[in-house]
Design a protein around this motif. Structure first.
Motif, mmCIF file in Angstrom:
data_model
loop_
_atom_site.group_PDB
_atom_site.id
_atom_site.type_symbol
_atom_site.label_atom_id
_atom_site.label_comp_id
_atom_site.label_asym_id
_atom_site.label_seq_id
_atom_site.Cartn_x
_atom_site.Cartn_y
_atom_site.Cartn_z
ATOM 1 N N UNK A 122 20.611 -33.247 -1.962
ATOM 2 C CA UNK A 122 21.086 -31.950 -1.485
ATOM 3 C C UNK A 122 22.476 -31.636 -2.008
ATOM 4 N N UNK A 123 23.381 -32.624 -1.946
ATOM 5 C CA UNK A 123 24.754 -32.401 -2.396
ATOM 6 C C UNK A 123 24.788 -32.151 -3.904
ATOM 7 N N UNK A 124 24.050 -32.961 -4.652
ATOM 8 C CA UNK A 124 24.030 -32.792 -6.109
ATOM 9 C C UNK A 124 23.450 -31.432 -6.501
ATOM 10 N N UNK A 125 22.381 -31.031 -5.827
ATOM 11 C CA UNK A 125 21.762 -29.751 -6.154
ATOM 12 C C UNK A 125 22.697 -28.594 -5.832
ATOM 13 N N UNK A 286 16.621 -22.244 -3.869
ATOM 14 C CA UNK A 286 17.621 -23.306 -3.706
ATOM 15 C C UNK A 286 17.744 -23.751 -2.254
ATOM 16 N N UNK A 287 17.569 -22.834 -1.327
ATOM 17 C CA UNK A 287 17.602 -23.232 0.089
ATOM 18 C C UNK A 287 16.424 -24.122 0.456
ATOM 19 N N UNK A 288 15.301 -23.967 -0.235
ATOM 20 C CA UNK A 288 14.127 -24.784 0.082
ATOM 21 C C UNK A 288 14.345 -26.255 -0.244
ATOM 22 N N UNK A 289 15.311 -26.569 -1.111
ATOM 23 C CA UNK A 289 15.604 -27.969 -1.412
ATOM 24 C C UNK A 289 16.068 -28.698 -0.156
ATOM 25 N N UNK A 290 16.843 -28.039 0.674
ATOM 26 C CA UNK A 290 17.294 -28.661 1.920
ATOM 27 C C UNK A 290 16.130 -28.926 2.866
ATOM 28 N N UNK A 291 15.130 -28.069 2.851
ATOM 29 C CA UNK A 291 13.990 -28.242 3.748
ATOM 30 C C UNK A 291 13.085 -29.384 3.305
ATOM 31 N N UNK A 292 13.127 -29.755 2.028
ATOM 32 C CA UNK A 292 12.237 -30.793 1.495
ATOM 33 C C UNK A 292 13.007 -32.033 1.040
ATOM 34 N N UNK A 300 10.518 -32.301 -5.172
ATOM 35 C CA UNK A 300 11.330 -31.261 -4.532
ATOM 36 C C UNK A 300 11.732 -30.184 -5.533
ATOM 37 N N UNK A 301 12.239 -30.604 -6.681
ATOM 38 C CA UNK A 301 12.677 -29.635 -7.681
ATOM 39 C C UNK A 301 11.515 -28.810 -8.223
#
Length: 449
Positions: A122-125, A286-292, A300-301
């Protein structure tokens, strides 16, 4: 009036994207950095990257100033000002991305050691997301402002002469803007790449070969320089390159629309509308990355890309139907079909790259390495050629599919049109025949002969 509203929509959404990028940057800055040693190394990398960027931009500034004067003297000062604006926007995008990346690096390492893979992803993305959003937001804002304020839309869009002057003037503005972005990308991409390769080779030769220091050991100053080079080459340089490609693609589409003979202004505003929708879709993706975040990073990506693409296709179709910039449902569907094929093409290229860099071809290269350097080189070259052929066939297939589908639909439309014309002509012939027969039968004003 619809095209003015559309361009203003792009301006507002561009500002909103930049505000969201700043919020993500603030969130990254608030995260813990880790131990004192991690802070020290991260501070050295951050300082080196920013100093390099300042020196690089100082050199680029001299080149941009010279080209600005030449454009003003030999072409037009309006184009020269647009050139300065494009260069400034590209530099700004690279600066924002560099600030975010150098802050996210150490925080990603700390998140991985303290909270695991999901938090680190999450942080890297988010760190990379600031770069992408800055490119999209600044590009969208610059193009929209050029459309709304830089030129001004003719008061009477039906005036052919005024419309032609507007199209030529607008083309000059956008050409200068795109040229400014390209100039910065040229220096940033090549300069950053040369620096990072020089630092990498120097770190290997001095550290591992001469001093016996392990690779990527912070005791080797060249290792810090190598990490600085990775940031300036793969973040600032890549960001400037991406900004140039982003703006260049939009400008090319607008110039093609300006050369058309019908509904020019509306078609010129259409690319701005579509990239505005793309920026909104990217934020949702991009917000969906936090959900997955608990899934595998690769999955995820990939899913985030699919989610953003699906939202873009649905939203673009709705907006195209609602705004009314294009006349006729068939023309709207053609434009939307081009968006579909372009999106699918981009996703397919990404999946092909992912396959050839993280799946069976990589394992084959590793197995070939067990028998020596020669087989490693042969297998690597073979894998590369196959990948390039696959990408080429994919692009040819995409273009061929679009042309074939268009030709098929046009053929069916012409068949229906010919059948309709035949029916109308057949009815007309019968009516004319009846009229002639009636005239022969009732001559002299209708009296029977």
């Amino acid at each position: 009036m619809g095209e003015v509203i559309a361009a203003l929509f792009g301006t507002v959404l561009g500002i909103a994207v930049l505000v969201y990028a700043f919020m993500v940057y603030r969130e990254i800055s608030s995260l813990p950095e880790g131990s004192d040693k991690m802070k020290e190394i991260a501070s050295a990398i951050h300082e080196g990257a920013m100093v390099f960027l300042q020196r690089e931009y100082r050199i680029i500034g001299i080149f941009v100033a010279v080209v600005f004067v030449l454009l003003g003297l030999f072409i037009s000062w309006t184009t020269a000002v647009a050139y300065i604006a494009g260069a400034f926007c590209s530099m700004t995008a690279g600066f924002f991305g560099m600030k975010s990346a150098t802050k996210a690096n150490v925080r990603t390492a700390h998140a991985a050691s303290s909270e695991g893979q999901g938090k680190a992803l999450t942080v890297a993305f988010k760190g990379g997301n600031v770069m992408g959003l800055s490119v999209a937001g600044i590009g969208l804002l610059g193009l929209s402002v050029a459309f709304v304020l830089g030129i001004g839309i003719p008061e009477n869009p039906s005036d052919a002469e005024g419309l032609a002057r507007f199209a030529v003037h607008f083309g000059d503005i956008l050409g200068g803007f795109a040229m400014g972005a390209s100039s910065v990308a040229l220096f940033a991409r090549i300069g950053g790449g040369i620096y990072t390769k020089g630092a990498d080779v120097g770190a290997d030769l001095v550290g591992k070969v001469e001093a016996g220091i392990p690779e990527d050991d912070p005791r080797n100053p060249a290792t810090i320089a190598d990490n600085v080079g990775d940031n300036v080459g793969d973040v600032a340089g890549m960001g400037a390159d991406l900004f140039e490609s982003y703006v260049g693609a939009v400008v090319a589409t607008i110039v093609i629309a300006a050369s058309g003979g019908h509904n020019q202004i509306a078609l010129m505003a259409l690319p701005i509308i579509l990239i505005a929708i793309g920026s909104f879709s990217s934020i949702i993706g991009s917000k969906s990355v936090e959900w997955m975040k608990d899934l595998e990073p690769q999955l995820v990506l990939r899913r985030a890309t699919f989610y953003a693409g699906g939202i873009y296709l649905a939203a673009s179709l709705v907006v195209l139907l609602a705004v009314g910039l294009v006349d006729g449902i068939q023309n709207i569907l053609w434009i939307w079909l081009a968006c579909v094929l372009g999106l699918l093409s981009g996703i397919a290229i990404g999946l092909l790259t992912e396959y050839y860099t993280s799946s069976t071809p990589v394992r084959k290269i590793a197995e070939a390495s067990q028998t020596g350097v020669a087989t490693n080189i042969i297998e690597g070259l073979a894998s590369r050629y196959v990948q390039h052929h696959a990408s080429g066939y994919h692009r040819c297939g995409r273009d061929r599919a679009f042309l074939l589908l268009r030709r098929t639909l046009r053929h069916r439309y012409r068949i229906r049109q010919h059948a309709r014309d035949y029916r109308y002509n057949d009815v007309g012939r019968r009516l004319r025949a009846c009229g002639r027969q009636r005239g022969r039968h009732f001559g002299n004003g209708g009296a029977r002969t």
